[in-house]
Design a protein around this motif. Sequence first.
Motif, mmCIF file in Angstrom:
data_model
loop_
_atom_site.group_PDB
_atom_site.id
_atom_site.type_symbol
_atom_site.label_atom_id
_atom_site.label_comp_id
_atom_site.label_asym_id
_atom_site.label_seq_id
_atom_site.Cartn_x
_atom_site.Cartn_y
_atom_site.Cartn_z
ATOM 1 N N SER A 201 -50.108 22.943 -54.069
ATOM 2 C CA SER A 201 -50.771 23.560 -52.924
ATOM 3 C C SER A 201 -51.242 22.469 -51.980
ATOM 4 C CB SER A 201 -51.962 24.405 -53.388
ATOM 5 O OG SER A 201 -52.937 23.581 -54.021
ATOM 6 N N PHE A 202 -51.559 22.862 -50.763
ATOM 7 C CA PHE A 202 -52.056 21.904 -49.774
ATOM 8 C C PHE A 202 -52.904 22.655 -48.750
ATOM 9 C CE2 PHE A 202 -47.787 23.310 -48.699
ATOM 10 C CZ PHE A 202 -47.955 23.843 -47.423
ATOM 11 N N PRO A 203 -53.879 21.980 -48.147
ATOM 12 C CA PRO A 203 -54.678 22.621 -47.099
ATOM 13 C C PRO A 203 -53.827 22.811 -45.844
ATOM 14 C CG PRO A 203 -55.461 20.382 -47.539
ATOM 15 C CD PRO A 203 -54.350 20.640 -48.479
ATOM 16 N N PRO A 204 -53.748 24.002 -45.291
ATOM 17 C CA PRO A 204 -52.892 24.253 -44.122
ATOM 18 C C PRO A 204 -53.188 23.344 -42.936
ATOM 19 C CG PRO A 204 -53.645 26.322 -45.066
ATOM 20 C CD PRO A 204 -54.400 25.237 -45.768
ATOM 21 N N GLU A 205 -54.456 22.961 -42.777
ATOM 22 C CA GLU A 205 -54.807 22.122 -41.621
ATOM 23 C C GLU A 205 -54.223 20.713 -41.719
ATOM 24 O OE1 GLU A 205 -58.305 21.903 -44.535
ATOM 25 O OE2 GLU A 205 -56.930 23.430 -43.757
ATOM 26 N N ARG A 206 -53.783 20.313 -42.919
ATOM 27 C CA ARG A 206 -53.160 18.999 -43.104
ATOM 28 C C ARG A 206 -51.657 19.009 -42.798
ATOM 29 N NH1 ARG A 206 -56.424 14.527 -43.365
ATOM 30 N NH2 ARG A 206 -58.119 14.781 -44.875
ATOM 31 N N ALA A 207 -51.084 20.192 -42.693
ATOM 32 C CA ALA A 207 -49.643 20.301 -42.482
ATOM 33 C C ALA A 207 -49.282 20.095 -41.016
ATOM 34 C CB ALA A 207 -49.146 21.662 -42.955
ATOM 35 N N MET A 208 -48.079 19.605 -40.782
ATOM 36 C CA MET A 208 -47.532 19.445 -39.434
ATOM 37 C C MET A 208 -46.249 20.251 -39.348
ATOM 38 S SD MET A 208 -48.030 15.350 -38.868
ATOM 39 C CE MET A 208 -49.553 14.547 -39.381
ATOM 40 N N LEU A 209 -45.982 20.802 -38.181
ATOM 41 C CA LEU A 209 -44.828 21.667 -38.014
ATOM 42 C C LEU A 209 -43.881 21.070 -36.976
ATOM 43 C CD1 LEU A 209 -44.124 24.333 -39.392
ATOM 44 C CD2 LEU A 209 -44.924 25.523 -37.342
ATOM 45 N N PHE A 210 -42.580 21.104 -37.298
ATOM 46 C CA PHE A 210 -41.558 20.547 -36.429
ATOM 47 C C PHE A 210 -40.443 21.561 -36.219
ATOM 48 C CE2 PHE A 210 -43.580 17.244 -38.881
ATOM 49 C CZ PHE A 210 -43.920 16.290 -37.933
ATOM 50 N N ASP A 211 -39.931 21.612 -35.000
ATOM 51 C CA ASP A 211 -38.778 22.457 -34.726
ATOM 52 C C ASP A 211 -37.578 21.893 -35.466
ATOM 53 O OD1 ASP A 211 -36.225 23.176 -33.148
ATOM 54 O OD2 ASP A 211 -37.717 24.499 -32.232
ATOM 55 N N ARG A 212 -36.893 22.725 -36.247
ATOM 56 C CA ARG A 212 -35.799 22.227 -37.080
ATOM 57 C C ARG A 212 -34.640 21.690 -36.231
ATOM 58 N NH1 ARG A 212 -33.256 26.312 -41.349
ATOM 59 N NH2 ARG A 212 -35.485 26.521 -41.847
ATOM 60 N N GLU A 213 -34.414 22.290 -35.079
ATOM 61 C CA GLU A 213 -33.269 21.888 -34.254
ATOM 62 C C GLU A 213 -33.573 20.639 -33.433
ATOM 63 O OE1 GLU A 213 -30.404 23.730 -30.741
ATOM 64 O OE2 GLU A 213 -31.571 25.074 -32.032
ATOM 65 N N THR A 214 -34.695 20.620 -32.720
ATOM 66 C CA THR A 214 -35.022 19.481 -31.853
ATOM 67 C C THR A 214 -35.767 18.375 -32.588
ATOM 68 O OG1 THR A 214 -37.173 20.379 -31.169
ATOM 69 C CG2 THR A 214 -35.228 21.084 -29.933
ATOM 70 N N GLU A 215 -36.363 18.703 -33.737
ATOM 71 C CA GLU A 215 -37.187 17.802 -34.549
ATOM 72 C C GLU A 215 -38.476 17.386 -33.850
ATOM 73 O OE1 GLU A 215 -35.016 14.527 -36.191
ATOM 74 O OE2 GLU A 215 -33.870 15.804 -37.542
ATOM 75 N N GLN A 216 -38.842 18.047 -32.765
ATOM 76 C CA GLN A 216 -40.075 17.728 -32.062
ATOM 77 C C GLN A 216 -41.247 18.474 -32.686
ATOM 78 O OE1 GLN A 216 -40.303 15.265 -29.505
ATOM 79 N NE2 GLN A 216 -38.318 14.990 -30.512
ATOM 80 N N ARG A 217 -42.413 17.900 -32.567
ATOM 81 C CA ARG A 217 -43.625 18.474 -33.146
ATOM 82 C C ARG A 217 -44.005 19.773 -32.435
ATOM 83 N NH1 ARG A 217 -48.481 15.722 -34.802
ATOM 84 N NH2 ARG A 217 -49.927 17.266 -35.635
ATOM 85 N N ILE A 218 -44.400 20.755 -33.207
ATOM 86 C CA ILE A 218 -44.945 21.988 -32.683
ATOM 87 C C ILE A 218 -46.449 21.901 -32.817
ATOM 88 C CG2 ILE A 218 -45.061 24.501 -32.949
ATOM 89 C CD1 ILE A 218 -42.246 24.346 -34.210
ATOM 90 N N ARG A 219 -47.149 21.932 -31.705
ATOM 91 C CA ARG A 219 -48.606 21.711 -31.732
ATOM 92 C C ARG A 219 -49.359 22.998 -31.408
ATOM 93 N NH1 ARG A 219 -49.791 16.280 -31.825
ATOM 94 N NH2 ARG A 219 -48.088 14.864 -31.322
#
Length: 352
Positions: A334-352
């Motif tokens: 498990s992990f705290p959700p606020e520690r996770a980072m999200l990236f677009d799979r196609e562009t690999e850019q960060r989703i903020r």
Amino acid sequence: MSGVVMKDVIKKYGNVQVIHGIDLEIKDGEFCVFVGPSGCGKSTLLRMVAGLEETTEGSMSIGARDVTAMDPAERGVAMVFQTYALYPHMTVRDNMGFGLKMNGHPKAEIKEKVAEATRILKLEEYLDRKPAALSGGQRQRVSIGRAIVRGPEVFLFDEPLSNLDAELRVEMRVEIARLHKEIGATMIYVTHDQVEAMTLADKIVVLRKGAIEQVGAPLELYRDPDSKFVAGFIGSPAMNFLEGMSTGNALTLDDLAGQFELPVTLPASGTGVSLGIRPEHIEIDPDGDTHTVELTEALGGVSFVHLVSESGAKIIVEERGDDRSVEGARVGMSFPPERAMLFDRETEQRIR
């Protein structure tokens, strides 16, 4: 001392372009590290600063001078290479002063500058030795000393620690960091080792395929990467990535049951995403049953546990304390959700 400014710098070999429009300012006295995988253009860019590679387009300035078309000897830089390139028949003293001697500097000046470099690098007891009687670390210090005596505006290091063993690499990292603090010169350092980059740099320039991916302070890049590439490259062990899909309101991950809500605005439903989480932010649940412990690397105060899911996805978890996960065991994570980072799979850019 001087800073370095690159404006829309391009390098081509015939029809092949290897450096793509670099815009970068390195401030006076800053320690800047170029980092990236093999073939990303970091050494080529360093050699362009030195004048060893011609700048095809754009401009290169050192201090107030435009050095784009200047010869290397006119640029006021000194370069330390991966190979020590010392004269085997000369003593340490003669190796460090040879460049000044060839340029006609007075003997008294050469003696003074060699003595100062020797003091900075703690080489006094080795002055009368020849390179064959020195260790790898001592030879590299002599190579750095040869650069110091020239009194350059900018120091350039091209993977200077690559030929050293692990213990000497740590020792020389400390030496170079101390040297920068003592003389305060502008330094540009090339390495593929992100640990060197993190420990030495004031500013890191992450390069990928001849272009800048991101520029920032070490902890800034570690904590707030702009892309999946930077997130995965900066940090040891690397960030873990879990593939999934946005449902609009939540996130569904391929290798973890249930849906996850993250403190970011998710993309449209059906968008493929990669969730990044650092090893130190994951906790192992010994009562779970989603992953198998494939390997535990016990390093003393910390262990790195390699987990594998049913689909074959691999996760590395940092584990501390006396109780360590046993190879072959079934566990959860498990992990705290606020520690996770999200990236677009196609562009690999960060989703903020």
